[in-house]
Design a protein around this motif. Structure first.
Motif, mmCIF file in Angstrom:
data_model
loop_
_atom_site.group_PDB
_atom_site.id
_atom_site.type_symbol
_atom_site.label_atom_id
_atom_site.label_comp_id
_atom_site.label_asym_id
_atom_site.label_seq_id
_atom_site.Cartn_x
_atom_site.Cartn_y
_atom_site.Cartn_z
ATOM 1 N N HIS A 260 0.853 -1.182 0.000
ATOM 2 C CA HIS A 260 0.000 0.000 0.000
ATOM 3 C C HIS A 260 0.892 1.236 0.000
ATOM 4 O O HIS A 260 1.938 1.257 0.651
ATOM 5 N N LYS A 294 -14.287 7.216 1.262
ATOM 6 C CA LYS A 294 -14.056 6.380 0.097
ATOM 7 C C LYS A 294 -14.909 6.894 -1.055
ATOM 8 O O LYS A 294 -16.033 7.368 -0.845
ATOM 9 N N ASN A 308 -9.228 3.202 -2.302
ATOM 10 C CA ASN A 308 -8.513 4.024 -1.332
ATOM 11 C C ASN A 308 -9.468 4.454 -0.232
ATOM 12 O O ASN A 308 -10.653 4.673 -0.476
ATOM 13 N N GLN A 388 -3.392 8.083 3.745
ATOM 14 C CA GLN A 388 -3.958 6.826 3.274
ATOM 15 C C GLN A 388 -2.871 5.799 3.001
ATOM 16 O O GLN A 388 -1.710 6.138 2.804
ATOM 17 N N ALA A 390 -2.852 3.660 0.111
ATOM 18 C CA ALA A 390 -3.611 3.540 -1.128
ATOM 19 C C ALA A 390 -3.267 2.265 -1.884
ATOM 20 O O ALA A 390 -2.133 1.780 -1.843
ATOM 21 N N LEU A 428 -5.016 7.774 -7.646
ATOM 22 C CA LEU A 428 -5.151 8.438 -6.351
ATOM 23 C C LEU A 428 -5.453 9.927 -6.533
ATOM 24 O O LEU A 428 -6.258 10.507 -5.792
ATOM 25 N N ALA A 506 -7.907 -1.564 -0.209
ATOM 26 C CA ALA A 506 -7.487 -0.466 0.660
ATOM 27 C C ALA A 506 -7.553 -0.852 2.127
ATOM 28 O O ALA A 506 -7.505 0.005 2.993
#
Length: 530
Positions: A260, A294, A308, A388, A390, A428, A506
């Protein structure tokens, strides 16, 4: 029963119905679930019950790709594995994560999310979580405060529950010791996976301790549960009978490495600097929750976006309220203080003291701010950052390889070539644009995009979530294992853990790792009974 291989003077032979390699988030629940069904297990752990520098050094290797990651600090080679220092955030994968979509290379899981729900619920007990609730509807009427009035056509909420976090060595060592059908060997490192005369089934694994003691383990079924990097490394090193390594007939072992993307970027300037954002961190009678934003699933599908969840980092105008001092030095200091307060000796004591010594300023800042917080309130918000972990798409060029160096047991060491594609960041960016649009339409504020556009990846870090290197798929040309975790080309060899994830979603992977281990235990017990 627990046996230290280093305490045995001569070579030994062990037998069981199932041999599990790795006593971490996957191996321990798998062993306990099998034991509850009366299945005999040999559980192999390469480390000791506690941390050991020489054992940890077996993880050393090199980086060839994006270097805001590491091979040693991110993993722990000891009983309990990396649960001994995980942060405890838990969520199931979303339904969309199981679907083949253009943005994820049209790779799907062999089953739908609904097939895991019952196992997710059972995994909650292992991770000391509250009730299995992860949707707005399930939490309606149970939470304090109100969510932001954001457009439902654009955004949903993502719910994450917090494990204490559960340290598996503390929680389950006694259960493993007492289990009548489990023999757990510590300091027992697999050095080879040996096929039988037919050449298509594992006959035994060879095991070695750093002291020089060796052993062999024979079983009907074998499970590798060593993590997203080490599972691939063991298979690639097992090349004496299959030169490309076990399960690597289609050159898939080690490929599609995913992590991630840990990023704190983009700023929201709220129209009301005293807006209450308390809804997004909750403590109920049963659960501690972190709630993020989200993109709505239907919109994610239409716009072909990776998954994400964006969480809020509030930057207060009063500096005493801010947590920007929380670097490795502060985390090491905090771990030392909490452990000493319990009257215990911390693991990795020297390493943590060195971290504190390298950056004492952050520790001093943290202590002073904690004192000031006792006499002040948060007050006005300066801005809100989005942080985050992601999703990134599986990429065959992002991979675990072997290099020419060998460890103390003679195994070739790992080279990690972690690749981040421009498309990962573009997805993203578009996600943040939708979040900004939602805030603007609701009159809540404006968002300034803070993601790099020039290929600079210096602000993107590992989340220490190693996934995808032995992924599952019904087609052996697209996956190393099938939907049960069974290797396509070695039918009595199974893989457990996040290396089998076709996509990363995510969600932090630990809850899914445990759920899949429980599911595998049911499958193994059923097939052994036939």
């Amino acid at each position: 029963m627990i046996v230290d291989l280093q305490s045995i003077a001569t070579a030994e032979k062990f037998e069981a119905e199932v041999c599990i390699v790795g006593a971490g988030a996957a191996g321990i629940p798998l062993a306990l679930e099998l034991a509850a069904k009366g299945v005999g297990v040999v559980l192999l752990e390469g480390g000791a019950v506690g941390y050991d520098n020489a054992t940890q050094a077996l993880y050393e290797g090199t980086l060839a790709g994006h270097d805001n990651t590491d091979l040693v600090y991110s993993r722990l080679r000891q009983f309990g594995g990396t649960t001994q220092h995980w942060t405890g955030m838990c969520a199931p994968l979303d339904e969309i994560d199981f679907e083949a979509r253009a943005c994820n290379g049209n790779i799907e899981w062999p089953f739908a999310r609904s097939a895991l729900d019952a196992f997710y619920a059972r995994a909650h007990d292992y991770l000391e979580l509250g009730e299995y609730r992860y949707s707005t509807e399930q939490w309606e009427g149970l939470l304090a405060g109100d969510p932001l009035p954001l457009p439902g056509a654009l955004l949903d909420h993502g719910f994450y529950q917090q494990s204490p976090p559960t340290r598996f060595a503390d929680a389950y060592l006694g259960d493993i010791e007492k289990a009548r059908t489990i023999r757990c060997l510590i300091n027992a490192n697999v050095t080879d996976i040996v096929l039988g005369e037919s050449g298509d089934m594992v006959d035994h694994v060879t095991v070695g301790a750093l002291s020089g003691t060796t052993a062999t383990v024979k079983a009907k079924k074998f499970v590798l549960a060593c993590g997203g990097i080490e599972n691939a490394r063991l298979l690639l090193n097992a090349d004496s009978q299959r030169p490309a390594g076990l399960g690597n007939e289609n050159d898939l072992v080690g490929r599609h490495f995913m992590d991630h993307l840990h990023i704190e970027a983009s700023q929201i300037a709220l129209s009301d600097s005293r807006r209450d954002l308390g809804y997004y961190r909750q403590v109920t009678d049963t659960s501690s929750l972190l709630i993020g934003l989200k993109v709505q699933a239907a919109l994610m599908r239409r716009q072909n976006l990776l998954n994400n969840t964006a969480f809020f980092t509030i930057v207060w105008k009063d500096q005493a309220q801010n947590d920007d001092f929380r670097d490795h030095a502060w985390l090491s200091f905090s771990a030392l203080a909490k452990t000493f307060a319990r009257g215990e000796v911390p693991d990795r004591f020297a390493e943590r003291v060195c971290n504190v010594a390298e950056s004492p300023g952050s520790v001093i800042t943290g202590l002073s701010r904690h004192i000031r917080r006792r006499i002040s309130e948060g007050g006005e918000i300066d801005d809100v950052l989005l942080w985050q972990d992601a999703e990134q798409a599986p990429n065959p060029d992002s991979r675990v390889l072997l290099n020419a160096d060998r460890d103390a047991l003679g195994l070739r060491r790992t080279t990690l070539d972690w690749r981040i594609l421009p498309a990962d960041l573009e997805s993203l960016r578009r996600t943040h644009e939708i979040i900004g649009r939602a805030f603007g339409e609701a009159g809540l504020g404006r968002l300034r995009i803070g993601l790099p556009e020039d290929g600079d990846l210096s602000g993107i870090y590992t989340a220490y979530h190693h996934m995808g290197t032995t992924r599952m798929h019904t087609d052996p040309r697209r996956g190393v294992v099938d939907g049960d975790g069974r290797m396509h080309t070695v039918p009595n060899l199974y893989i457990a853990g996040s290396s089998v994830f076709p996509t990363g979603g995510a969600a932090n992977p630990t809850l899914t790792i445990v759920a899949l281990a429980i599911r595998m235990a049911d499958h193994l017990a059923e097939t052994l009974a036939l």
